[in-house]
Scaffold this active site. Sequence first.
Site, PDB file in Angstrom:
ATOM      1  N   ASP A  13       0.811  -1.128  -0.046  1.00 22.34           N
ATOM      2  CA  ASP A  13       0.107   0.084  -0.088  1.00 22.34           C
ATOM      3  C   ASP A  13       0.852   1.029  -0.133  1.00 22.34           C
ATOM      4  O   ASP A  13       0.678   2.440   0.670  1.00 22.34           O
ATOM      5  CB  ASP A  13      -1.275   0.002   1.223  1.00 22.34           C
ATOM      6  CG  ASP A  13      -1.919  -1.069   1.201  1.00 22.34           C
ATOM      7  OD1 ASP A  13      -2.239  -1.761   0.385  1.00 22.34           O
ATOM      8  OD2 ASP A  13      -1.789  -1.801   2.405  1.00 22.34           O
ATOM      9  N   LYS A  16       2.487   1.950  -5.259  1.00 25.26           N
ATOM     10  CA  LYS A  16       2.911   1.397  -6.417  1.00 25.26           C
ATOM     11  C   LYS A  16       2.182   1.534  -7.524  1.00 25.26           C
ATOM     12  O   LYS A  16       2.786   1.882  -8.514  1.00 25.26           O
ATOM     13  CB  LYS A  16       3.312   0.055  -6.131  1.00 25.26           C
ATOM     14  CG  LYS A  16       4.200  -0.419  -5.071  1.00 25.26           C
ATOM     15  CD  LYS A  16       4.769  -1.604  -4.627  1.00 25.26           C
ATOM     16  CE  LYS A  16       3.412  -2.386  -4.255  1.00 25.26           C
ATOM     17  NZ  LYS A  16       2.933  -2.237  -3.012  1.00 25.26           N
ATOM     18  N   LYS A  18       0.022   3.958  -8.499  1.00 29.64           N
ATOM     19  CA  LYS A  18       0.175   5.421  -9.094  1.00 29.64           C
ATOM     20  C   LYS A  18       1.597   5.467  -9.665  1.00 29.64           C
ATOM     21  O   LYS A  18       1.562   6.174 -11.091  1.00 29.64           O
ATOM     22  CB  LYS A  18       0.174   6.390  -8.097  1.00 29.64           C
ATOM     23  CG  LYS A  18       0.368   7.842  -8.716  1.00 29.64           C
ATOM     24  CD  LYS A  18       0.409   8.812  -7.742  1.00 29.64           C
ATOM     25  CE  LYS A  18       1.098  10.042  -8.351  1.00 29.64           C
ATOM     26  NZ  LYS A  18       0.816  11.484  -7.905  1.00 29.64           N
ATOM     27  N   GLY A  40      -4.291  -4.468  -4.420  1.00 24.71           N
ATOM     28  CA  GLY A  40      -5.236  -3.551  -4.935  1.00 24.71           C
ATOM     29  C   GLY A  40      -4.432  -2.080  -5.222  1.00 24.71           C
ATOM     30  O   GLY A  40      -3.775  -1.442  -4.216  1.00 24.71           O
ATOM     31  N   HIS A  41      -4.399  -2.068  -6.526  1.00 25.63           N
ATOM     32  CA  HIS A  41      -3.565  -0.855  -6.883  1.00 25.63           C
ATOM     33  C   HIS A  41      -4.348   0.130  -7.557  1.00 25.63           C
ATOM     34  O   HIS A  41      -5.126   0.088  -8.289  1.00 25.63           O
ATOM     35  CB  HIS A  41      -2.434  -1.438  -8.027  1.00 25.63           C
ATOM     36  CG  HIS A  41      -1.310  -2.157  -7.459  1.00 25.63           C
ATOM     37  ND1 HIS A  41      -0.263  -2.880  -8.392  1.00 25.63           N
ATOM     38  CD2 HIS A  41      -1.095  -2.200  -6.147  1.00 25.63           C
ATOM     39  CE1 HIS A  41       0.202  -3.498  -7.455  1.00 25.63           C
ATOM     40  NE2 HIS A  41       0.117  -3.282  -6.282  1.00 25.63           N
ATOM     41  N   GLN A 200       2.166  -5.766  -3.119  1.00 29.90           N
ATOM     42  CA  GLN A 200       2.606  -6.023  -1.723  1.00 29.90           C
ATOM     43  C   GLN A 200       4.021  -5.130  -1.341  1.00 29.90           C
ATOM     44  O   GLN A 200       4.205  -4.172  -2.224  1.00 29.90           O
ATOM     45  CB  GLN A 200       2.759  -7.697  -1.017  1.00 29.90           C
ATOM     46  CG  GLN A 200       1.546  -8.204  -1.038  1.00 29.90           C
ATOM     47  CD  GLN A 200       0.751  -8.678  -2.222  1.00 29.90           C
ATOM     48  OE1 GLN A 200       1.607  -9.503  -3.059  1.00 29.90           O
ATOM     49  NE2 GLN A 200      -0.424  -8.334  -2.668  1.00 29.90           N
ATOM     50  N   THR A 277      -9.809  -5.405   0.744  1.00 30.80           N
ATOM     51  CA  THR A 277     -10.653  -5.638   1.799  1.00 30.80           C
ATOM     52  C   THR A 277     -11.425  -4.663   2.540  1.00 30.80           C
ATOM     53  O   THR A 277     -12.382  -5.079   3.324  1.00 30.80           O
ATOM     54  CB  THR A 277      -9.917  -6.458   2.958  1.00 30.80           C
ATOM     55  OG1 THR A 277      -8.680  -5.693   3.403  1.00 30.80           O
ATOM     56  CG2 THR A 277      -9.148  -7.717   2.129  1.00 30.80           C
ATOM     57  N   LEU A 308       3.207  12.470   0.720  1.00 30.28           N
ATOM     58  CA  LEU A 308       4.029  13.489   1.572  1.00 30.28           C
ATOM     59  C   LEU A 308       2.897  14.526   1.916  1.00 30.28           C
ATOM     60  O   LEU A 308       2.989  14.969   3.071  1.00 30.28           O
ATOM     61  CB  LEU A 308       4.733  14.199   0.717  1.00 30.28           C
ATOM     62  CG  LEU A 308       5.523  15.206   1.512  1.00 30.28           C
ATOM     63  CD1 LEU A 308       6.605  14.716   2.632  1.00 30.28           C
ATOM     64  CD2 LEU A 308       6.341  16.324   0.748  1.00 30.28           C
ATOM     65  N   ASP A 309       1.704  14.594   1.083  1.00 31.35           N
ATOM     66  CA  ASP A 309       0.715  15.574   1.557  1.00 31.35           C
ATOM     67  C   ASP A 309      -0.176  15.265   2.848  1.00 31.35           C
ATOM     68  O   ASP A 309      -0.776  16.023   3.526  1.00 31.35           O
ATOM     69  CB  ASP A 309      -0.305  16.013   0.289  1.00 31.35           C
ATOM     70  CG  ASP A 309      -0.861  14.423  -0.096  1.00 31.35           C
ATOM     71  OD1 ASP A 309      -0.101  13.580  -0.536  1.00 31.35           O
ATOM     72  OD2 ASP A 309      -2.102  14.035   0.073  1.00 31.35           O
ATOM     73  N   SER A 389       5.529  12.110  -4.500  1.00 35.85           N
ATOM     74  CA  SER A 389       4.074  12.222  -4.785  1.00 35.85           C
ATOM     75  C   SER A 389       3.521  12.965  -3.875  1.00 35.85           C
ATOM     76  O   SER A 389       3.615  12.432  -2.526  1.00 35.85           O
ATOM     77  CB  SER A 389       3.707  10.667  -5.182  1.00 35.85           C
ATOM     78  OG  SER A 389       2.170  10.730  -5.178  1.00 35.85           O
TER      79      SER A 389
HETATM   80  P1  IMP Z   1      -2.488 -12.839   1.900  1.00 30.44           P
HETATM   81  O1  IMP Z   1      -1.641 -12.309   0.793  1.00 30.44           O
HETATM   82  O2  IMP Z   1      -3.800 -12.647   1.507  1.00 30.44           O
HETATM   83  O3  IMP Z   1      -2.022 -14.326   2.121  1.00 30.44           O
HETATM   84  O4  IMP Z   1      -2.182 -12.209   3.204  1.00 30.44           O
HETATM   85  C1  IMP Z   1      -1.044 -12.245   3.993  1.00 30.44           C
HETATM   86  C2  IMP Z   1      -0.841 -10.739   4.640  1.00 30.44           C
HETATM   87  O5  IMP Z   1      -0.517  -9.879   3.606  1.00 30.44           O
HETATM   88  C3  IMP Z   1      -1.875 -10.217   5.297  1.00 30.44           C
HETATM   89  O6  IMP Z   1      -1.476  -9.354   6.335  1.00 30.44           O
HETATM   90  C4  IMP Z   1      -2.538  -9.156   4.081  1.00 30.44           C
HETATM   91  O7  IMP Z   1      -3.161  -8.187   4.888  1.00 30.44           O
HETATM   92  C5  IMP Z   1      -1.429  -8.800   3.639  1.00 30.44           C
HETATM   93  N1  IMP Z   1      -1.451  -8.200   2.263  1.00 30.44           N
HETATM   94  C6  IMP Z   1      -1.557  -9.035   1.096  1.00 30.44           C
HETATM   95  N2  IMP Z   1      -1.732  -8.354   0.076  1.00 30.44           N
HETATM   96  C7  IMP Z   1      -1.642  -7.095   0.465  1.00 30.44           C
HETATM   97  C8  IMP Z   1      -1.570  -5.803  -0.118  1.00 30.44           C
HETATM   98  O8  IMP Z   1      -1.626  -5.611  -1.405  1.00 30.44           O
HETATM   99  N3  IMP Z   1      -1.612  -4.719   0.452  1.00 30.44           N
HETATM  100  C9  IMP Z   1      -1.201  -4.880   1.890  1.00 30.44           C
HETATM  101  N4  IMP Z   1      -1.250  -5.928   2.564  1.00 30.44           N
HETATM  102  C10 IMP Z   1      -1.411  -7.021   1.872  1.00 30.44           C
END
Ligand code: IMP
Length: 401
Positions: A13, A16, A18, A40-41, A200, A277, A308-309, A389
């Site tokens: 999060d 990446k 953007k 989730g990008h 991730q 989620t 930064l904002d 950014s």
């Molecule tokens: P999984 O990837 O669904 O197995 O989750 C394993 C861990 O990675 C959990 O703590 C999730 O919240 C975290 N996680 C998985 N994908 C993301 C992401 O894209 N952003 C932030 N945390 C993530």
Amino acid sequence: MTIDIIVGTQWGDEGKGKITDLLAKEKDLVVRYQGGNNAGHTVVVGEDVFKLHLIPSGILFPETICVIGNGVVVDPEVLLSEIEALQARGIKVTPANLKISSSAHIILPEHKERDKQQEESRAEGQKIGTTGRGIGPAYVDKINRSGLRMEAFLRPEANSKRLGSLTALASRIAPYFIDSIEYINEAVRQKKNILLEGAQGTMLDVDHGTYPFVTSSNPTAGGACTGSGIGPTKIDKVLGVVKAYTTRVGEGPFPTELNDATGELLRQQGKEFGTTTGRPRRCGWFDAVVVRHAVMVNSITDLVITKLDVLDDLDSIKLCTAYELNGKKITHLPGDLELLKGCKPIYEDVPGWKAPTTNIKKYKDLPAKAKSYLKKLEKAVGVKITIISTGARRSETIKVK
Ligand code: IMP
């Protein structure tokens, strides 16, 4: 020709999506190399917000070819609905500009079931907080050599037993398949501009993160090589995307976490709720120990600072430069999780700038105190900042000369 990797330096999060979108215009190829629809990008273009889970964040440029690499795990239903949702909004998504590795592994319905069951059966304190998307079990089957690759859709009858209801999707999904290793390496031979997009972040890496509170893949730069089929000597730059503070979703240690009004302020200002989620993200101060670890294990060449904002209104800001462990100062991230749990951040106080940064276009026009924060951050991490950014839109970006 350049081949660059975009990696997250924290717990995901970092923004990446953007940054990938921003750089994608000049790229011939954008390749997603690991993870699945746990990611989730978010890409914002004018008033339009696009949330991408599987399709590379270069898809908004019709001339840029997007590849879902062999290292990704693909939920076929999610993939098709993402393709259709983009098409419905007038975005070109065809086999000409989206290509899927036939070697990528399939997330089967049984994987999603197992993910949920395993999470439920974990005791309190041992829960990981997975996204429930079947990511872990799909990678387990891959490593166990019992997984099913996308190529199974090329022979749907033979694989119908394991594919189950997914069999019906074969004719819609197969036109996107390529032999990605050959395809990507042909682009390398032709000296194309290639961006490898990670999902991730380093601290969620199964080898380099806070195991077992991690995801089941390698978001780090090494994973970019295995997940795309490009060898390490071809890589030019590794861009480390870093949020100006820190967030984490799910369980696991987080030394600079703020369980107070400042943490809540960061959450609200930064809209820190999961793209996949909807869960509220845990928020805290910038942790240079974590980012130095990311610099080391990824060989990061450039830092990209995002959000930064979000710090614009704060009176003062804290920057963690080291930890205290059993009365001693340590400057590196301990590999043993039990030791990490005992680490207390050592902070440097930095005055806030109390002024908006979002519409600033040049580094020199940033408030002096914002520049001072960035300088301290850069010094603590030891890598130069090349992009800053200050908002979700493409225009809300400063390129540092
Ligand atoms: P999984 O990837 O669904 O197995 O989750 C394993 C861990 O990675 C959990 O703590 C999730 O919240 C975290 N996680 C998985 N994908 C993301 C992401 O894209 N952003 C932030 N945390 C993530």
